[in-house]
Design a protein around this motif. Structure first.
Motif, PDB file in Angstrom:
ATOM      1  N   GLU A 157       0.638  -5.920  -9.898  1.00 31.62           N
ATOM      2  CA  GLU A 157       0.466  -4.837  -8.842  1.00 31.62           C
ATOM      3  C   GLU A 157      -0.173  -5.688  -7.539  1.00 31.62           C
ATOM      4  O   GLU A 157       0.163  -5.508  -6.296  1.00 31.62           O
ATOM      5  N   SER A 158      -1.187  -6.366  -7.903  1.00 27.64           N
ATOM      6  CA  SER A 158      -1.885  -7.341  -7.109  1.00 27.64           C
ATOM      7  C   SER A 158      -0.861  -8.286  -6.168  1.00 27.64           C
ATOM      8  O   SER A 158      -1.047  -8.466  -5.057  1.00 27.64           O
ATOM      9  N   LEU A 159      -0.102  -9.133  -6.946  1.00 25.79           N
ATOM     10  CA  LEU A 159       0.758  -9.777  -6.317  1.00 25.79           C
ATOM     11  C   LEU A 159       1.843  -9.212  -5.469  1.00 25.79           C
ATOM     12  O   LEU A 159       2.242  -9.775  -4.500  1.00 25.79           O
ATOM     13  N   ARG A 160       2.227  -8.104  -5.817  1.00 21.63           N
ATOM     14  CA  ARG A 160       3.100  -7.104  -5.112  1.00 21.63           C
ATOM     15  C   ARG A 160       2.612  -6.938  -3.700  1.00 21.63           C
ATOM     16  O   ARG A 160       3.134  -7.094  -2.951  1.00 21.63           O
ATOM     17  N   ASP A 161       1.247  -6.178  -3.888  1.00 25.10           N
ATOM     18  CA  ASP A 161       0.489  -5.943  -2.710  1.00 25.10           C
ATOM     19  C   ASP A 161       0.263  -7.107  -1.643  1.00 25.10           C
ATOM     20  O   ASP A 161       0.367  -6.976  -0.398  1.00 25.10           O
ATOM     21  N   ALA A 162       0.104  -8.311  -2.220  1.00 28.47           N
ATOM     22  CA  ALA A 162       0.049  -9.644  -1.413  1.00 28.47           C
ATOM     23  C   ALA A 162       1.341  -9.874  -0.508  1.00 28.47           C
ATOM     24  O   ALA A 162       1.142 -10.397   0.542  1.00 28.47           O
ATOM     25  N   VAL A 163       2.518  -9.311  -1.066  1.00 23.19           N
ATOM     26  CA  VAL A 163       3.735  -9.585  -0.276  1.00 23.19           C
ATOM     27  C   VAL A 163       3.787  -8.528   0.647  1.00 23.19           C
ATOM     28  O   VAL A 163       4.669  -8.777   1.891  1.00 23.19           O
ATOM     29  N   THR A 164       3.303  -7.443   0.514  1.00 20.45           N
ATOM     30  CA  THR A 164       3.506  -6.102   1.263  1.00 20.45           C
ATOM     31  C   THR A 164       2.430  -6.055   2.538  1.00 20.45           C
ATOM     32  O   THR A 164       1.339  -5.620   2.136  1.00 20.45           O
ATOM     33  N   SER A 165       3.051  -6.067   3.427  1.00 24.61           N
ATOM     34  CA  SER A 165       2.391  -5.659   5.005  1.00 24.61           C
ATOM     35  C   SER A 165       2.497  -4.272   5.321  1.00 24.61           C
ATOM     36  O   SER A 165       3.776  -3.806   5.144  1.00 24.61           O
ATOM     37  N   PRO A 166       1.345  -3.448   5.660  1.00 25.93           N
ATOM     38  CA  PRO A 166       1.734  -2.126   6.056  1.00 25.93           C
ATOM     39  C   PRO A 166       2.721  -2.013   7.403  1.00 25.93           C
ATOM     40  O   PRO A 166       2.799  -2.760   8.184  1.00 25.93           O
ATOM     41  N   GLY A 167       3.754  -0.998   7.085  1.00 21.56           N
ATOM     42  CA  GLY A 167       4.759  -0.848   8.023  1.00 21.56           C
ATOM     43  C   GLY A 167       5.717  -2.131   7.902  1.00 21.56           C
ATOM     44  O   GLY A 167       6.752  -2.098   8.736  1.00 21.56           O
ATOM     45  N   GLY A 168       5.803  -3.174   7.182  1.00 20.41           N
ATOM     46  CA  GLY A 168       6.699  -4.382   7.097  1.00 20.41           C
ATOM     47  C   GLY A 168       7.898  -3.877   6.238  1.00 20.41           C
ATOM     48  O   GLY A 168       8.121  -2.927   5.861  1.00 20.41           O
ATOM     49  N   THR A 169       8.490  -5.155   5.971  1.00 23.77           N
ATOM     50  CA  THR A 169       9.848  -4.963   5.507  1.00 23.77           C
ATOM     51  C   THR A 169       9.705  -4.717   3.972  1.00 23.77           C
ATOM     52  O   THR A 169      10.557  -3.891   3.399  1.00 23.77           O
ATOM     53  N   THR A 170       8.886  -5.373   3.330  1.00 24.85           N
ATOM     54  CA  THR A 170       8.586  -4.990   2.015  1.00 24.85           C
ATOM     55  C   THR A 170       8.078  -3.700   1.852  1.00 24.85           C
ATOM     56  O   THR A 170       8.327  -2.947   0.492  1.00 24.85           O
TER      57      THR A 170
END
Length: 268
Positions: A222-235
């Motif tokens: 989950e932490s690694l997932r969140d590191a890829v995910t920017s708020p409002g971004g593509t991910t």
């Protein structure tokens, strides 16, 4: 030099174990023997690795310390009682799916110990994971044999037999879930306009890199997932679709179905 370990069955998983044992120098080719059913796998494995092949493996079993059951589950019942008697006092290590310790004990009642295992297909390249459950506590000698054998496939974990069905659903069947996801990611890439070859390469390399990062990182998935995910971004946009489709519930249902089927197969 006498035979130390015998393989009943010489298919892909048996071949992977044999090659791993030889590469790690746990045994020499002269110390390993195999047999097979009505197919060419045994002679082929012997030719490829230098181990012994015997159509009648009984004498080799008498010499050996351990026997690895690597035949097809449906061939298990056809094992000659004379062969089972020859395995008296030996360690029996089974990679047969759905074959319980109780069933193994009925066939090999004179074995000194029985070990049920659940490997997975990445073991064919030494990148697998195997769960194992012994009938009774392993002696130091038998523990060494089990560790040598299973480490040839990759990582391994001792579990209670009651957990084997869940293990089967998670890691035994798990590679198929990953392959299906890889295919889906590839097809999605093609649908997004990428050439098939590029979509294939991107899918494989992405899964491989993500898995390696997960294995080497101390962070949770989950932490690694969140590191890829920017708020409002593509991910974030993509993950929202997975969340709305209840992706985790789907995976949970798939694993539950696999576990239920594993329990059914063990009772057949």
């Amino acid at each position: 030099m006498s035979i130390k370990i015998v393989f009943i069955g010489a298919g892909r998983m048996a071949s992977a174990i044999v090659q791993g044992l030889l590469e790690k120098e746990h045994y020499t080719p002269e110390e390993i023997a195999c047999t097979c059913g009505d197919d060419p796998t045994g002679p082929a494995l012997a030719e490829a690795t230098g181990i012994h092949y015997h159509p009648d493996i009984t004498q080799a079993i008498c010499e050996a310390e351990a026997v690895v059951l690597a035949c097809k589950p449906q061939q298990f019942n056809a094992i000659d009682p004379q062969l089972a008697d020859a395995a008296g006092g030996k360690l029996i290590l089974s990679i047969l799916a759905g074959t319980t310790l109780a069933r193994l004990g009925e066939k090999f009642s004179k074995a000194r110990n029985l070990v049920r295992t659940m490997p997975n297909t990445p073991g064919q390249i030494g990148a697998g994971v195997t769960a194992y459950s012994p009938l009774r506590e392993l002696s130091e000698k038998d523990s060494s044999i089990v560790e040598k054998t299973l480490s040839s496939l990759g990582n391994f974990h001792e579990v209670e037999e009651e957990d084997i069905d869940a293990v089967t659903a998670v890691s035994g069947s798990g590679p198929a879930y990953v392959f299906e996801f890889a295919a889906a990611l590839r097809d999605a890439g093609v649908n997004a306009g990428l050439p098939p070859e590029l979509a294939e390469s991107l899918s494989v390399d992405t899964l491989l890199g993500a898995a390696m990062l997960l294995a080497e990182s101390e962070a949770s998935a989950e932490s690694l997932r969140d590191a890829v995910t920017s708020p409002g971004g593509t991910t974030a946009a993509a993950l929202k679709v997975l969340e709305e489709a209840d992706f985790r519930a789907l995976i949970n249902d798939a694993v539950a179905a696999a576990k239920a089927r594993s329990i059914e197969l063990a009772g057949e």
